[in-house]
Design a protein around this motif. Structure first.
Motif, short mmCIF file in Angstrom:
data_model
loop_
_atom_site.label_atom_id
_atom_site.label_comp_id
_atom_site.label_asym_id
_atom_site.label_seq_id
_atom_site.Cartn_x
_atom_site.Cartn_y
_atom_site.Cartn_z
N GLY A 289 0.55 -1.22 -0.02
CA GLY A 289 0.06 -0.04 -0.02
C GLY A 289 0.74 1.33 0.12
N ARG A 290 2.09 1.08 -0.44
CA ARG A 290 2.96 2.41 -0.47
C ARG A 290 2.91 3.20 -1.65
NH1 ARG A 290 7.65 1.97 2.73
NH2 ARG A 290 7.86 4.09 2.12
N THR A 291 1.70 3.81 -1.83
CA THR A 291 1.45 4.45 -3.39
C THR A 291 2.24 5.74 -3.43
OG1 THR A 291 -0.42 5.42 -1.92
CG2 THR A 291 -0.76 3.79 -3.50
N ASP A 292 3.01 6.14 -2.26
CA ASP A 292 4.00 7.32 -2.27
C ASP A 292 5.19 7.12 -2.98
OD1 ASP A 292 4.55 5.59 -0.16
OD2 ASP A 292 5.53 7.05 0.90
N VAL A 293 5.73 5.76 -2.88
CA VAL A 293 7.10 5.55 -3.44
C VAL A 293 6.84 4.90 -4.78
CG1 VAL A 293 9.24 4.06 -3.17
CG2 VAL A 293 7.83 4.74 -1.16
N ARG A 294 7.73 5.63 -5.81
CA ARG A 294 7.53 5.25 -7.22
C ARG A 294 8.80 4.56 -7.60
NH1 ARG A 294 3.67 8.29 -9.94
NH2 ARG A 294 3.80 6.64 -11.33
N VAL A 295 8.81 3.72 -8.80
CA VAL A 295 9.76 3.09 -9.10
C VAL A 295 10.43 3.28 -10.55
CG1 VAL A 295 10.75 0.68 -9.89
CG2 VAL A 295 8.77 1.11 -7.89
N VAL A 296 11.60 3.72 -10.60
CA VAL A 296 12.40 3.83 -11.98
C VAL A 296 13.22 2.59 -12.42
CG1 VAL A 296 14.12 5.29 -13.22
CG2 VAL A 296 11.98 6.33 -11.77
N ALA A 297 13.42 2.37 -13.53
CA ALA A 297 14.20 1.09 -13.84
C ALA A 297 15.12 1.84 -15.02
CB ALA A 297 13.63 -0.10 -14.44
N GLN A 298 16.59 1.60 -15.23
CA GLN A 298 17.48 2.24 -16.21
C GLN A 298 18.22 1.38 -16.52
OE1 GLN A 298 18.82 5.84 -14.30
NE2 GLN A 298 19.46 4.52 -12.33
N ALA A 299 18.60 1.38 -17.87
CA ALA A 299 19.71 0.60 -18.40
C ALA A 299 20.29 1.43 -19.91
CB ALA A 299 18.85 -0.77 -19.01
#
Lengths: 194, 337, 429
Positions: free
Chosen positions: B117-127
């Motif tokens: 339920g952690r809608t505040d934290v967002r995810v980025v992936a990079q390559a």
């Protein structure tokens, strides 16, 4: 330990039959182990499943090589697969067919088995009439219970009720009881002719 | 009364200087309190486009998420130059797993956040481009298809630079790499269709796809911000010149990124839900030579006798992009501007 | 609750009781029933909160698990065979990062030739990856080992693989005692990660490590495995106290006392071996059986203790190191070094070859008589092998081996009807 091998074709519920049988034995407080011949469960392909029933823990994982009873769900397999492998002269054999062994062309072959342990049930016909589908597996188990006494017909019906629900459960249970009556009648006829 | 017009553009760059803009319009990079997600002290080469791109993009993402950001990073230059143990240049929670799995690792992070339920934290992936268009492509496509809540950023320098400049699926035609040497009758990389990942991403119908370069900082930051305002799978493809792999001057990184756009070889656009919604017009079109000549990887195309035939083919690639995306403003559009 | 249930479903129920938060699914036989059943638990809301992710490959399944675990979620997946190989890079990565992922491996052979049936080549291929590897003898074992696996994994922050024989266990329908939620909750506390990605306390995980520290990082992985070696028996005891039945631990012993010959094995074949051992005792030949429940870390001391009174040990294993020797047998030999005990390896059950009671009995008789060679193959069709060897000598282009053998047998590859005489299966497929 009582060992059963069930032959049929993919789509006929061969694996389910072994599982129902195991649940029936379980319902009677006994140990049971059901397992399929693995990997060939394609529609129409020959399929084998096994069931062991015992009073104590079943440890072996080997396939059933010398079954005490054989259930043949599809008589067209009689000429394709070595169905009778490992079945002794005292073994039980139940074949789903509305034909006689003479008509199936195996009268000579089956003559070495005991007549009261070699029976036929028109399970597909019963299933078609009651279920509207050619699924003989649960029906045959009623015949199996009556023929071998390895499990009771009530335990089989209970297992059917645990696996299926509603009308499907009821009609399969009706079919199983009908198959049991067919077997009992057939056996008394055989006993009379013997 | 006579007066001089205010010059909004730096000479030759067409970029508006931050000092001339209102505070609110200035870039995140010009802000003293920027997060410095990838902070100084790392081991990138002088003039590294990827280091710039990563800092620009992640700082913008940090601003957009109020600092609630985690990153998955594929193996590659960015990972190697930023984290030789026990040092790290990352000031955000950062995980490197493998070369080909950054999109899937990010999916896992997003899944964990969703469950918690952690809608505040967002995810980025990079390559890099290898980790995106080649070895990571399967995982990336899967992440797109499931529409996982991940912004995937590809820093495209058009070859495997970390291993010594080998060809990737993103290497452009005729470019020299260590595995497409500038020898023989067909020097450099083959002319093929290439692997146009932004358009492949669009074909997945994901909510947001955009291209950007390190030359257009305002544009890049705006696109990151837009991406972070959306939930679901998003893809940002950033062209990042590599002085080492492109055999270009370290001081030309920004110039090259700009010329890539102005020549039409790298179109800037945005797409939403499978449709292109915005295209950045070329303001002053240049021939591809202007872009190619600054790079040693194309040296074999020029000089005497050179390969003007191959240059013409590359120009055709640019022309095709210009036509496909409508990159050159029509007369009417120009008047409006 | 005592239930007559398919192994796969029982394991799925057990996994559900462990409250995983992220579950990745990618189908591969014979694992598929497990993940399907977990999927039903999640979709029906019985397992909540849990995110069930249908991924595009096993490589992604393990990678998603890595991301989820690093984010502090309890992560689970299941695979087999080619799937385990396809995710191998991530399998090593999960262990290297020290992420407590739990994975079921429904053991299956590895191709080529493609074969969906049971052996242990898959699990053996990743035995050095740094995962704990537990082998289930029964479906009850499989259920109980999963519950212990999550606890062990999270306590020590290392991944645990629960191996169960594909089809033989996964598809077997038998009685299993499924624990209730309260008991599992009492045994398995919520996941408290040792390392986690947290915006309030940002850390970098997965940095490059050079020669200056790599050995130490690896040594610590080894040390964690040694900790597991000590912890596993304690957890087994705690489990028995809480659930009222023995499960887990390092090794199991059966009638080893007074047995000159002891057979050592992994997984479901132990049941058949115990029956065979009983019949040997009945015939006046004492034979004991030792099951290795914990294969990695390898419990050398426990194995040595279990067989120390024997004169010879025969290791029955469903995989081998081609060109070398048995794999488990190698570990057992090392464990017994310095003791005057002969160790022979018997490779059995490859690619689903049934291990019959008669064959087990035969090999135990040979073992007891001391007539087994150092390495042998149970029920090997030497005639079939010889024919192919002759063909290879006779002609350069002898063709593909597997297809040649099948042509010689006069059968196409097959159903488990091997029991009911494979030769009679013409046209079955």
């Amino acid at each position: 330990m009582f060992q059963v091998r069930i032959h049929g074709r993919g789509g006929q519920g061969v694996v389910t039959a072994a599982e129902l049988l195991a649940v029936a034995a379980f319902n009677e407080g006994r140990h049971a182990q059901a397992f399929p011949s693995f990997g060939s469960e394609r529609t129409g392909a020959p399929v084998v499943s096994y069931c062991r029933i015992a009073e104590q823990e079943i440890r072996t994982r080997a396939p059933v090589e010398a079954p005490d009873a054989l259930v043949v769900q599809d008589a067209t397999l009689l000429h394709q697969v070595d169905l009778f492998s490992g079945v002794g002269p005292d073994g039980y054999v139940l074949v789903n067919t509305s034909h006689t062994f003479e008509e199936l062309g195996i009268a000579d072959f089956v003559s070495k088995f005991r007549a009261d342990r070699l029976l036929t049930v028109p399970a597909t016909e019963i299933a078609l009439r009651l279920l509207g589908r050619p699924l003989p597996n649960a029906v045959l188990l009623g015949g199996f219970a009556a023929m071998t006494g390895a499990v009771s017909i009530d335990a089989v019906v209970a297992a059917i009720g645990q696996r299926f629900s509603g009308a499907v459960a009821e009609r399969n249970a009706d079919g199983a009881r009908e198959a049991a009556r067919v077997v009992e009648q057939e056996r008394s006829e055989r006993a009379a002719t013997d | 009364m006579t007066h001089d017009p205010v010059r909004f553009y730096q000479v030759g760059s067409f970029a508006a200087g931050n000092r001339l803009l209102d505070q609110g319009q200035r870039t995140e990079q010009s802000r003293r309190g920027r997060s410095n997600s990838l902070t100084s002290g790392h081991r990138a080469c002088q003039g590294c486009g990827e280091a710039l791109g990563a800092r620009y993009a992640l700082d913008a993402a940090m601003r957009a998420t109020d600092g609630r950001l985690v990153a998955a990073n594929a193996t590659g230059c960015l990972e190697v130059f930023s984290t030789p143990y026990p040092e790290t240049s990352w000031q955000i929670p950062w995980l490197h797993s493998l070369f080909g799995n950054a999109p899937a690792v990010a999916t896992g992070m997003a899944a964990a956040l969703e469950v918690k339920g952690r809608t505040d934290v967002r995810v980025v992936a990079q390559a890099g481009d290898g980790g995106t268009v080649d070895i990571g492509f399967g995982c990336l496509s899967g992440m797109f298809e499931r529409n996982d809540d991940v912004l995937f950023i590809c820093y495209d320098n058009e070859a495997y630079m970390n291993t010594g400049v080998q060809r990737s699926g993103a290497t452009p035609p005729a470019a020299r790499t260590a595995t497409t040497e500038a020898v023989g009758p067909e020097p450099g990389n083959e002319f093929g269709q290439g692997k146009d990942l932004p358009r492949i991403a669009i074909a997945h119908g994901i909510p947001y796809v955009a291209t950007a370069t390190v030359a257009e900082l305002h544009d890049l930051e705006r696109k990151v911000e837009r991406a972070m305002s959306i939930r679901g799978a998003r893809y940002l493809h950033v062209l990042v010149p590599c002085p080492l792999g492109w055999a270009s001057a370290s001081s030309d990184t920004i110039r090259l990124a700009r010329l890539a756009c102005e020549s039409g070889l790298f179109p800037l656009f945005e797409a939403e839900n499978g449709e292109v919604v915005d295209v950045t017009k070329i303001r002053r079109q240049v021939p591809v030579e202007d872009y190619l000549k600054l790079q040693g990887r194309y040296r074999h195309l020029f000089g005497d006798p050179g390969r003007p035939d191959l240059v013409r083919q590359i120009q055709k690639v640019a022309d095709r992009n210009i036509e496909r995306f409508g990159l050159v403003a029509t007369g009417a559009e120009q008047e409006v501007r | 609750m005592l239930r007559q249930i398919e192994g796969s479903r029982a394991v799925a129920e057990a996994v559900g009781l462990c409250r995983p938060e992220v579950v990745c699914a990618y189908p591969i036989s014979p694992q598929t029933h497990i993940i399907e059943a977990v999927g039903v638990l999640v979709k029906s809301g019985r397992l909540h909160p849990c995110k069930f992710v249908n991924v595009e490959s096993e490589f992604a399944a393990m990678s998603v698990s890595i991301g989820a675990s690093a984010m502090g979620a309890r992560a689970y997946t299941a695979t087999a065979s080619q799937g385990l190989l396809f995710m191998t890079e991530a399998v090593y990565n999960a262990a290297g990062l020290g992420l407590p992922i739990v994975m079921t491996v429904a053991n299956r052979a590895i191709g080529a030739p493609i074969n969906i049936w049971n052996d242990h080549s898959d699990a053996m291929s990743v035995r050095d990856a740094g995962w704990v590897q537990l082998f289930a003898e029964t479906n009850q074992d499989a259920v109980d080992l999963h519950i212990q696996a999550f606890r062990l994994a999270e306590e020590l922050s290392l991944p645990v693989m629960v191996c169960m024989d594909g089809f033989v266990l996964t598809h077997a329908f038998e009685r299993v005692e499924l624990p209730d939620q309260e008991a599992v909750d009492a045994f398995l506390p919520p996941f408290e990660p040792r390392q986690v990605l947290d915006p309030d306390n940002p850390v970098s995980i997965g940095a490059m490590v050079g020669p200056e520290a790599f050995t130490e990082v690896r040594y610590l992985a080894h040390a964690r495995q040694l900790q597991a070696l000590a912890r596993i028996p304690e957890l087994a005891e705690e489990f028995e106290a809480g659930f009222g039945r023995a499960a887990g631990g390092l090794v199991t012993t059966y009638r080893t006392e007074g047995a000159e010959t002891v057979v050592v094995a992994l997984g479901s074949v132990l049941g058949t071996l115990k029956d065979a051992a009983d019949s040997m005792w009945d015939a006046g030949v004492p034979v004991g059986v030792v099951g290795v429940t914990t294969f990695r870390p390898f419990p050398a001391a426990a194995v040595a203790r279990a067989v120390s009174a024997a004169r010879r040990v025969v290791v029955v294993e469903k995989a081998f190191s081609i060109g070398a020797h048995g794999i488990l047998a190698g570990d057992v030999t090392l464990a017994l070094s310095g003791l005057d005990i002969r160790v022979d390896a018997v490779v059995a059950g490859l690619g689903g070859r049934p291990i019959s009671e008669a064959s087990c009995r035969g090999l135990l008789e040979e073992a007891a008589a001391g007539s087994l060679p150092a390495l042998s193959f149970l029920d090997l069709d030497t005639h079939l092998v010889a024919r192919e060897l002759e063909r290879m000598v006779a002609q350069r282009r002898s063709g593909p081996v597997a297809e040649n053998l099948l042509r010689d047998i006069g059968s196409v590859s097959g159903s488990g009807l091997a029991v009911a005489r494979p030769g009679s299966q013409k046209g079955a497929r």
